[in-house]
Design an enzyme around this catalytic site. Structure first.
Site, PDB file in Angstrom:
ATOM      1  N   ALA A  85      -3.113  -4.997   0.068  1.00  0.00           N
ATOM      2  CA  ALA A  85      -4.027  -3.862   0.222  1.00  0.00           C
ATOM      3  C   ALA A  85      -5.280  -4.257   0.990  1.00  0.00           C
ATOM      4  O   ALA A  85      -6.351  -3.724   0.772  1.00  0.00           O
ATOM      5  CB  ALA A  85      -4.396  -3.312  -1.151  1.00  0.00           C
ATOM      6  N   ALA A  86      -5.106  -5.243   1.904  1.00  0.00           N
ATOM      7  CA  ALA A  86      -6.286  -5.714   2.636  1.00  0.00           C
ATOM      8  C   ALA A  86      -6.529  -4.917   3.915  1.00  0.00           C
ATOM      9  O   ALA A  86      -7.469  -5.185   4.648  1.00  0.00           O
ATOM     10  CB  ALA A  86      -6.139  -7.199   2.967  1.00  0.00           C
ATOM     11  N   ARG A 105      -7.769   4.777  10.118  1.00  0.00           N
ATOM     12  CA  ARG A 105      -7.272   6.102  10.521  1.00  0.00           C
ATOM     13  C   ARG A 105      -7.462   7.172   9.444  1.00  0.00           C
ATOM     14  O   ARG A 105      -7.242   8.346   9.695  1.00  0.00           O
ATOM     15  CB  ARG A 105      -5.796   6.005  10.927  1.00  0.00           C
ATOM     16  CG  ARG A 105      -5.646   5.458  12.342  1.00  0.00           C
ATOM     17  CD  ARG A 105      -4.199   5.397  12.750  1.00  0.00           C
ATOM     18  NE  ARG A 105      -3.495   4.323  12.053  1.00  0.00           N
ATOM     19  CZ  ARG A 105      -2.165   4.242  11.994  1.00  0.00           C
ATOM     20  NH1 ARG A 105      -1.419   5.167  12.529  1.00  0.00           N
ATOM     21  NH2 ARG A 105      -1.603   3.222  11.373  1.00  0.00           N
ATOM     22  N   GLU A 128      10.119  -7.451  14.888  1.00  0.00           N
ATOM     23  CA  GLU A 128       9.063  -6.433  14.932  1.00  0.00           C
ATOM     24  C   GLU A 128       9.205  -5.591  16.194  1.00  0.00           C
ATOM     25  O   GLU A 128       9.622  -6.099  17.245  1.00  0.00           O
ATOM     26  CB  GLU A 128       7.684  -7.105  14.884  1.00  0.00           C
ATOM     27  CG  GLU A 128       7.328  -7.670  13.528  1.00  0.00           C
ATOM     28  CD  GLU A 128       7.442  -6.643  12.413  1.00  0.00           C
ATOM     29  OE1 GLU A 128       6.719  -5.634  12.465  1.00  0.00           O
ATOM     30  OE2 GLU A 128       8.266  -6.826  11.506  1.00  0.00           O
ATOM     31  N   ALA A 134     -16.620  37.566 -27.180  1.00  0.00           N
ATOM     32  CA  ALA A 134     -16.837  37.558 -25.734  1.00  0.00           C
ATOM     33  C   ALA A 134     -18.272  37.182 -25.404  1.00  0.00           C
ATOM     34  O   ALA A 134     -19.206  37.631 -26.052  1.00  0.00           O
ATOM     35  CB  ALA A 134     -16.521  38.932 -25.164  1.00  0.00           C
ATOM     36  N   ASN A 136     -25.583  23.640 -25.205  1.00  0.00           N
ATOM     37  CA  ASN A 136     -25.464  22.245 -25.641  1.00  0.00           C
ATOM     38  C   ASN A 136     -26.465  21.321 -24.973  1.00  0.00           C
ATOM     39  O   ASN A 136     -26.620  20.182 -25.385  1.00  0.00           O
ATOM     40  CB  ASN A 136     -24.040  21.743 -25.377  1.00  0.00           C
ATOM     41  CG  ASN A 136     -23.655  21.809 -23.916  1.00  0.00           C
ATOM     42  OD1 ASN A 136     -24.178  22.649 -23.171  1.00  0.00           O
ATOM     43  ND2 ASN A 136     -22.763  20.949 -23.498  1.00  0.00           N
ATOM     44  N   SER A 166     -23.625  40.294 -33.114  1.00  0.00           N
ATOM     45  CA  SER A 166     -23.593  40.306 -31.642  1.00  0.00           C
ATOM     46  C   SER A 166     -24.974  40.163 -31.055  1.00  0.00           C
ATOM     47  O   SER A 166     -25.955  40.667 -31.604  1.00  0.00           O
ATOM     48  CB  SER A 166     -23.017  41.638 -31.154  1.00  0.00           C
ATOM     49  OG  SER A 166     -21.709  41.754 -31.584  1.00  0.00           O
TER      50      SER A 166
HETATM   51  C1  UD1 Z   1       5.020  -3.888   8.601  1.00  0.00           C
HETATM   52  C2  UD1 Z   1       6.254  -4.760   8.825  1.00  0.00           C
HETATM   53  C3  UD1 Z   1       7.316  -3.955   9.555  1.00  0.00           C
HETATM   54  C4  UD1 Z   1       7.668  -2.736   8.761  1.00  0.00           C
HETATM   55  C5  UD1 Z   1       6.420  -1.900   8.448  1.00  0.00           C
HETATM   56  C6  UD1 Z   1       6.756  -0.838   7.455  1.00  0.00           C
HETATM   57  C7  UD1 Z   1       5.453  -7.062   9.055  1.00  0.00           C
HETATM   58  C8  UD1 Z   1       5.154  -8.151  10.002  1.00  0.00           C
HETATM   59  N1  UD1 Z   1       5.870  -5.923   9.591  1.00  0.00           N
HETATM   60  O1  UD1 Z   1       4.482  -3.562   9.874  1.00  0.00           O
HETATM   61  O2  UD1 Z   1       8.485  -4.748   9.741  1.00  0.00           O
HETATM   62  O3  UD1 Z   1       8.630  -1.951   9.445  1.00  0.00           O
HETATM   63  O4  UD1 Z   1       5.385  -2.720   7.865  1.00  0.00           O
HETATM   64  O5  UD1 Z   1       5.661   0.002   7.265  1.00  0.00           O
HETATM   65  O6  UD1 Z   1       5.356  -7.259   7.872  1.00  0.00           O
HETATM   66  N2  UD1 Z   1      -1.852  -6.299   5.305  1.00  0.00           N
HETATM   67  C9  UD1 Z   1      -2.747  -7.135   4.696  1.00  0.00           C
HETATM   68  N3  UD1 Z   1      -3.249  -8.172   5.406  1.00  0.00           N
HETATM   69  C10 UD1 Z   1      -2.879  -8.417   6.686  1.00  0.00           C
HETATM   70  C11 UD1 Z   1      -1.970  -7.547   7.304  1.00  0.00           C
HETATM   71  C12 UD1 Z   1      -1.465  -6.503   6.581  1.00  0.00           C
HETATM   72  O7  UD1 Z   1      -3.098  -6.947   3.529  1.00  0.00           O
HETATM   73  O8  UD1 Z   1      -3.388  -9.389   7.248  1.00  0.00           O
HETATM   74  C13 UD1 Z   1      -1.310  -5.186   4.523  1.00  0.00           C
HETATM   75  C14 UD1 Z   1      -1.764  -3.833   5.023  1.00  0.00           C
HETATM   76  O9  UD1 Z   1      -2.886  -3.381   4.296  1.00  0.00           O
HETATM   77  C15 UD1 Z   1      -0.565  -2.953   4.728  1.00  0.00           C
HETATM   78  C16 UD1 Z   1       0.599  -3.921   4.822  1.00  0.00           C
HETATM   79  O10 UD1 Z   1       0.082  -5.215   4.671  1.00  0.00           O
HETATM   80  O11 UD1 Z   1      -0.591  -2.449   3.414  1.00  0.00           O
HETATM   81  C17 UD1 Z   1       1.389  -3.792   6.130  1.00  0.00           C
HETATM   82  O12 UD1 Z   1       0.555  -4.089   7.221  1.00  0.00           O
HETATM   83  P1  UD1 Z   1       0.680  -3.261   8.572  1.00  0.00           P
HETATM   84  O13 UD1 Z   1      -0.321  -3.796   9.518  1.00  0.00           O
HETATM   85  O14 UD1 Z   1       0.675  -1.816   8.282  1.00  0.00           O
HETATM   86  O15 UD1 Z   1       2.120  -3.693   9.065  1.00  0.00           O
HETATM   87  P2  UD1 Z   1       3.017  -2.918  10.108  1.00  0.00           P
HETATM   88  O16 UD1 Z   1       2.625  -3.311  11.472  1.00  0.00           O
HETATM   89  O17 UD1 Z   1       3.060  -1.482   9.774  1.00  0.00           O
END
Ligand code: UD1
Ligand code: MG
Length: 454
Positions: free
Chosen positions: A12-13, A18, A158, A366, A372, A409
Site C-alpha cells: 500500500a505504498a 490519480r 510486464e 410529535a 441534550n 403538550s
Molecule cells: C502490477 C504487476 C502486473 C499486474 C498489475 C495488476 C508487477 C511488477 N506488476 O503492475 O503484472 O498485471 O499489477 O494490477 O508487480 N507498490 C508499492 N511499492 C512499490 C511499487 C508498488 O507498494 O514500490 C504497490 C502499489 O501501491 C500497488 C501495487 O504495489 O498497490 C502494484 O503497483 P503498481 O505500480 O500498480 O503495479 P502495476 O504497474 O499496476
C-alpha cells in the site's frame, strides 16, 4: 489448510495521485469500509495468522486504520518506491520469522474474496512454490502477461517489456501472488531491476523459480475480483460491484429487499431473517437489524441496533448509539442518537431523542425534543416505563420523567417529574371572549387599532 501458517503482505505504498485527493488511496472507502480494511477482512477470512502492511514514508494516517481492521498486523515502511518486489522486501523481518505460506496482495483491490486467497494457499499446499492469480481483462493494456506451458506458469512479462506476440496473451496478472515460505526469500533476493522501468518486479519471481527447478502455477478469477482502484470513477465502479454482492447475500439470507438496487448497505450490515427493507434506505457502518423488523423508505441508519419486529421510518434517522428494543416504532422525521428505546416504546413523528433512555411502552408525542446540549456539555434524559410525553414538549436535560408520568403538550420540562404525576410546563391559557369579533368590527369600520385585551 489446517496446520499451515500464513503471512499476508499488503502493498500500500502507492501514491494514488490519480485519486486527486488529500487522503491516501487505500483509505478511501466502499460500503462504509476503507479499501485497506476490505483487503484485511479477506485476509482474516482466509485464516491467515499474520499480516504485514507496507506503506509509504508519509503515510502516518495508516496506523489507526490497520490496528482497527487487523490488530495483529505489523506496519512496514518502504522508504523509496522501487517496485513491487522491493516493497515486499520491506517486510523482510516478518518473512524471516518463518511461515509456510506468504500471500502478497495489493491494498487497492478491495473486491478480493477470502475464498480466492484460500485457493492460492491450497495450490501452495499442493507443492507449488509460486502461485499467480490470473484473469482475462476486457482491456489488457498495462497488465503483466502470464506465459504458460500446459498447466505450468513459465514467466510473467510486464506490458512495457512484452513483445507483440506476448501482448496477444489474454491471461494477465491480477497482482495477487502466493509464495512458499521456504523459498520466498532466496527467490526475491535474486530479483533485479534490469527492465524498462528500472523497478524490482515481483513478477520476475516466476522465471527465477523455474531456474531453481521450482513449480509455478496460475489460477484464474473474474476481472471483478482483482479490479484495482486508481481513480474516483473506478472507486464508484467497485462500490457498485460491492453493493451488488452485499444485496445478493442479504437476499440469500432471507431478507426482503423490495427494490434491491436502491438499498445502500455497509460491508458489516447485519440483517436478520424476515427483515423487510423498503426502497431507498441507506446503511452506514455498524448496523444490526434483528428478525422481522421493517425499515421503511428513505431512512438513514448508522451505528444502530434495531430490535425484533421494530418499525423504523419512513424518513427516520438512526445515528450511532441508537438502540431500539423489540417492537419499537420510530416514525417519520425522527432522529435518535445514543439512546435506548425499550420494548414497545414509540416516537412516531418529528422528534429528536439524544443521550436518553425511553422506558418500555412509553409514548413520545410529535415534536418532542430532548434538549441534550447546553452549548458546552451533553446531558441525559430518562423517560420512565409507560410515560406519555405530550406533543411539542422540550425536555431540558439532565431531567427524569418517572414511570407512567404524563407531560402536557407544549411543556418545557426543566425539573424531574415524579412517577405517576402530571407535569404542565407551560403558561396558563387565557381566553378573551368576543375579542376576535370586535377586531373584525373595528376593521370593517376602517379603524386600524385593536380591541383592548385586558
Ligand atoms: C502490477 C504487476 C502486473 C499486474 C498489475 C495488476 C508487477 C511488477 N506488476 O503492475 O503484472 O498485471 O499489477 O494490477 O508487480 N507498490 C508499492 N511499492 C512499490 C511499487 C508498488 O507498494 O514500490 C504497490 C502499489 O501501491 C500497488 C501495487 O504495489 O498497490 C502494484 O503497483 P503498481 O505500480 O500498480 O503495479 P502495476 O504497474 O499496476
Ligand atoms: Mg496498478
Amino acid at each position: 489448510m489446517t496446520g499451515r501458517t500464513c503471512l499476508a503482505i499488503v502493498l500500500a505504498a502507492g501514491e494514488g495521485t490519480r485519486m486527486r485527493s488529500a487522503r491516501p488511496k487505500v483509505l478511501h472507502a466502499i460500503a462504509g469500509r476503507s479499501l485497506l480494511a476490505h483487503v484485511l477482512a479477506a485476509i482474516g477470512g482466509a485464516g491467515s495468522t499474520r499480516a504485514a502492511v507496507v506503506v509509504g514514508p508519509d503515510h502516518d494516517a495508516f496506523g489507526a486504520e490497520v490496528r482497527a481492521a487487523y490488530p495483529k498486523a505489523d506496519i512496514f515502511v518502504q522508504t523509496e518506491r522501487r517496485g513491487t518486489a522491493h516493497a515486499v522486501l520491506a517486510a523482510r523481518a516478518a518473512i524471516e520469522r518463518g511461515v509456510d505460506d506468504v500471500l502478497v496482495i495489493f491494498g487497492d483491490t478491495p473486491l478480493i474474496r477470502a475464498q480466492t486467497l484460500a485457493r492460492l494457499r491450497a495450490a501452495l499446499a499442493d507443492g507449488a512454490a509460486v502461485v499467480v492469480l490470473g484473469f482475462k481483462p476486457t482491456d489488457p493494456t498495462g497488465y503483466g502477461r502470464l506465459v504458460t506451458d500446459g498447466d505450468r506458469l513459465i514467466r510473467v512479462v510486464e506490458h512495457a517489456d512484452a513483445s507483440d506476440s506476448e501482448r496477444a496473451i489474454p491471461l494477465c496478472n491480477g497482482g495477487l501472488m502466493a509464495f512458499s515460505g521456504k523459498t520466498v526469500l532466496p527467490i526475491l533476493d535474486q530479483i533485479g531491476n534490469d527492465n524498462r522501468k528500472h523497478e524490482f518486479y515481483l513478477t520476475d519471481a516466476v522465471a527465477i523459480a523455474r531456474a531453481m527447478n521450482l513449480r509455478s502455477v496460475a489460477l484464474e478469477v473474474t476481472e471483478d475480483e482483482v479490479r484495482g482502484i486508481n481513480t474516483k470513477a473506478q472507486l464508484a465502479q467497485a462500490e457498485a460491484a460491492m453493493q451488488q454482492r452485499l444485496r445478493q447475500a442479504a437476499l440469500e439470507a432471507g431478507v426482503t429487499l423490495v427494490a434491491p438496487e436502491t438499498v445502500h448497505l455497509a460491508a458489516d450490515t447485519e440483517l436478520g431473517r424476515d427483515v423487510v427493507i423498503e426502497p431507498y434506505v441507506v446503511f452506514g457502518p455498524g448496523v444490526v437489524v434483528e428478525e422481522g423488523a421493517t425499515i421503511r423508505s428513505f431512512s438513514h441508519i448508522h451505528g444502530a441496533h434495531v430490535g425484533k419486529r421494530a418499525i423504523v421510518g419512513p424518513f427516520a434517522r438512526l445515528r450511532p448509539g441508537a438502540n431500539l428494543g423489540e417492537a419499537v416504532h420510530v416514525g417519520n422525521f425522527v432522529e435518535v442518537k445514543e439512546a435506548q428505546l425499550e420494548a414497545g416504546a414509540k416516537a412516531n413523528h418529528l422528534t429528536y431523542i439524544g443521550d436518553a433512555r425511553v422506558g418500555e411502552g412509553a409514548n413520545v408525542g410529535a415534536g418532542t425534543i430532548t434538549c441534550n446540549y447546553d452549548g458546552e456539555a451533553k446531558h441525559r434524559t430518562e423517560i420512565g416505563k409507560g410515560a406519555f410525553i405530550g406533543s411539542n414538549s422540550a425536555l431540558v436535560a439532565p431531567v427524569k420523567i418517572g414511570d407512567g408520568a404524563y407531560v402536557g403538550s407544549g411543556s418545557v420540562i426543566t425539573n424531574d417529574v415524579p412517577a405517576g404525576s402530571l407535569a404542565l410546563g407551560r403558561g396558563r391559557q387565557i381566553v378573551k371572549e368576543g375579542w376576535a369579533k370586535r377586531l373584525r368590527e373595528l376593521k370593517s369600520m376602517g379603524k386600524r387599532k385593536q380591541p383592548a385585551s385586558d
